[in-house]
Design a protein around this motif. Structure first.
Motif, PDB file in Angstrom:
ATOM      1  N   SER A   5      -1.590   3.388   8.644  1.00 34.02           N
ATOM      2  CA  SER A   5      -1.132   2.822   7.373  1.00 34.02           C
ATOM      3  C   SER A   5      -2.329   2.095   6.779  1.00 34.02           C
ATOM      4  CB  SER A   5       0.044   1.857   7.582  1.00 34.02           C
ATOM      5  OG  SER A   5      -0.373   0.689   8.265  1.00 34.02           O
ATOM      6  N   GLU A   6      -2.102   1.330   5.726  1.00 31.71           N
ATOM      7  CA  GLU A   6      -3.198   0.558   5.148  1.00 31.71           C
ATOM      8  C   GLU A   6      -3.221  -0.879   5.660  1.00 31.71           C
ATOM      9  OE1 GLU A   6      -3.348   1.095   0.886  1.00 31.71           O
ATOM     10  OE2 GLU A   6      -2.967   3.243   1.099  1.00 31.71           O
ATOM     11  N   ASP A   7      -2.347  -1.196   6.610  1.00 33.06           N
ATOM     12  CA  ASP A   7      -2.389  -2.501   7.265  1.00 33.06           C
ATOM     13  C   ASP A   7      -2.054  -2.362   8.750  1.00 33.06           C
ATOM     14  OD1 ASP A   7       0.279  -1.889   7.061  1.00 33.06           O
ATOM     15  OD2 ASP A   7       0.876  -3.802   6.157  1.00 33.06           O
ATOM     16  N   ASP A  38     -10.306  -2.344  12.748  1.00 38.09           N
ATOM     17  CA  ASP A  38      -9.027  -2.444  12.038  1.00 38.09           C
ATOM     18  C   ASP A  38      -9.247  -2.611  10.537  1.00 38.09           C
ATOM     19  OD1 ASP A  38     -10.158  -4.933  12.486  1.00 38.09           O
ATOM     20  OD2 ASP A  38      -8.315  -5.882  13.195  1.00 38.09           O
ATOM     21  N   ARG A  87      -8.416   3.868   4.278  1.00 35.92           N
ATOM     22  CA  ARG A  87      -7.200   4.534   3.819  1.00 35.92           C
ATOM     23  C   ARG A  87      -6.833   4.083   2.414  1.00 35.92           C
ATOM     24  NH1 ARG A  87      -5.284   2.673   9.502  1.00 35.92           N
ATOM     25  NH2 ARG A  87      -6.253   4.303  10.781  1.00 35.92           N
ATOM     26  N   THR A  88      -7.035   2.802   2.132  1.00 41.02           N
ATOM     27  CA  THR A  88      -6.821   2.322   0.767  1.00 41.02           C
ATOM     28  C   THR A  88      -7.785   3.008  -0.191  1.00 41.02           C
ATOM     29  OG1 THR A  88      -6.044   0.155   1.539  1.00 41.02           O
ATOM     30  CG2 THR A  88      -6.860   0.284  -0.725  1.00 41.02           C
ATOM     31  N   ASN A 115      -8.299   0.475   7.768  1.00 44.33           N
ATOM     32  CA  ASN A 115      -7.301   0.172   6.750  1.00 44.33           C
ATOM     33  C   ASN A 115      -7.905   0.203   5.350  1.00 44.33           C
ATOM     34  OD1 ASN A 115      -5.264  -0.148   8.662  1.00 44.33           O
ATOM     35  ND2 ASN A 115      -5.637  -2.332   8.913  1.00 44.33           N
TER      36      ASN A 115
END
Length: 363
Positions: free
Chosen positions: A37-39, A151, A158-159, A155
């Motif tokens: 995911s983005e987080d 991390d 991906r954003t 993330n």
């Protein structure tokens, strides 16, 4: 016409890199990963260190790999506004034995290091940089090395991809080759169905469960790391590599790794591995022994190959199905340059270097 030019399975180091390289070349891209995911949480840190192993060997195509990755990191930061992805403070490799000192000295002249990448340090110079480092016979300062906060990096990446127009779906999906229509059907667990002209598998160690790629002679090595908090603030921010590695993060935090477990049944953490990592910490930074507490312990799997280089290319029997795997221990450093090579192979028919090609396993 398929819904997307290419579907990339996997949004990790390899998946994000090849998705972006395809996007940059005008392809519509779908990226799929149920664990991302983005987080999403992830490992706190990793090294970009072009001086590999006990002989501090200059890694394969080091300058091209370094430049490609650095350029991409700078673009991610510019687009997302993040400044917490890397720390460019180099890597100290203390020679904790005379044999390592000899190897490291030889490495300075044996390999064609780009100017300013590496230097020899005497023991007192290492001590001046970091008084906690174990007794040593001098060592090398890999000035070009840096720490990646994994991390944050993944993330942010991906954003970045989403902002650049890549469709990102963080759910389980399967592909099926539709020979009649010369495309792939992507079936999602939610029931949604999409199509893609090409599929790239960049799913890390889960490639071992994919029957299409079972012929690849890959090795899977479990590694555990421990994230610590020290009792007192730590007055250095460089990484250390000496029969293990230590990465700084925050005022008092450091990550130490890694174990190399060739026989494993699951990704559970263990007390045995924790003890091994404590010994690595004691070997590198003995003054911290008994003065740290564990914040977290994590496990993951490296996909390795005999020549310690990635595997890329097209499936020998299924047209337009590609793979990007075998990142070994230099995955970050390799990721973008190798992604460029794969993208040029897919779109322009450029030959994949023999040392990377999947074809070496299919003959």
């Amino acid at each position: 016409m398929p819904d997307f030019d290419v579907a990339v399975f996997g949004a990790g180091i390899a998946g994000t890199a090849i998705a972006n390289e395809m996007r940059k070349r005008g392809q519509s891209v779908l990226i799929i990963d149920p664990n991302a995911s983005e987080d999403a949480p992830g490992p706190p840190g990793a090294l970009v260190n072009p001086a590999t192993g006990r002989r501090a060997k200059l890694t394969w195509q080091a300058e091209k790999c370094y430049d490609a990755l650095k350029e991409q990191i700078e673009d991610i930061c510019a687009v997302t506004g993040r400044d917490d992805l890397i720390v460019e403070t180099g890597v100290i490799r203390p020679a904790i034995s005379e044999s390592l000192a000899e190897n490291f000295r030889d490495a300075l002249t044996k390999y064609a290091w780009p100017e300013g990448w590496i230097e020899w340090l005497k023991e007192d110079e290492i001590r001046e940089m970091n008084s906690h480092v174990a007794e040593n016979h001098g060592g090398i300062h890999v000035k070009s090395g840096y720490t990646v906060f994994v991390d944050n990096y993944q993330n942010a990446y991906r954003t970045y991809l989403r902002l650049k127009g890549v469709e990102c779906k963080y759910e389980t999906a399967q592909y099926e080759h539709d020979q009649e229509n010369d495309q792939f059907v992507i079936q999602f667990e939610s029931g949604e169905q999409l199509t893609a002209g090409k599929v790239i598998m960049a799913i890390g160690y889960k490639i071992r469960d994919n029957a299409d790629w079972s012929f690849l002679p890959l090795n899977f090595v479990k590694g555990q790391i421990v994230h610590f908090e020290a009792e007192e603030p730590l007055n250095w921010d460089h990484a250390i590599s000496a029969r293990g590695y230590s990465i700084r993060r925050g005022e008092r935090e450091l990550t130490v790794g890694s174990t190399y477990e060739h026989n494993f049944e699951n990704l559970d953490i263990s007390d045995k591995s924790y003890d091994q990592i404590l010994k690595k910490l004691d070997l590198m930074l003995p003054k911290l022994t008994g003065k740290v507490r564990k914040i977290a312990q994590m496990a993951g799997v490296r996909v390795t190959t005999q020549n310690r280089l990635p595997v890329i290319g097209e499936h020998p029997e299924i047209p337009k199905l590609f793979v990007y795997t075998g990142m070994n221990s230099k995955g970050f450093l390799f990721s973008h340059y190798v992604g460029e090579l794969l993208a040029e192979h897919i779109l322009n028919g450029n030959e994949v270097p023999d040392e990377l090609s999947v074809q070496r396993f299919s003959e």
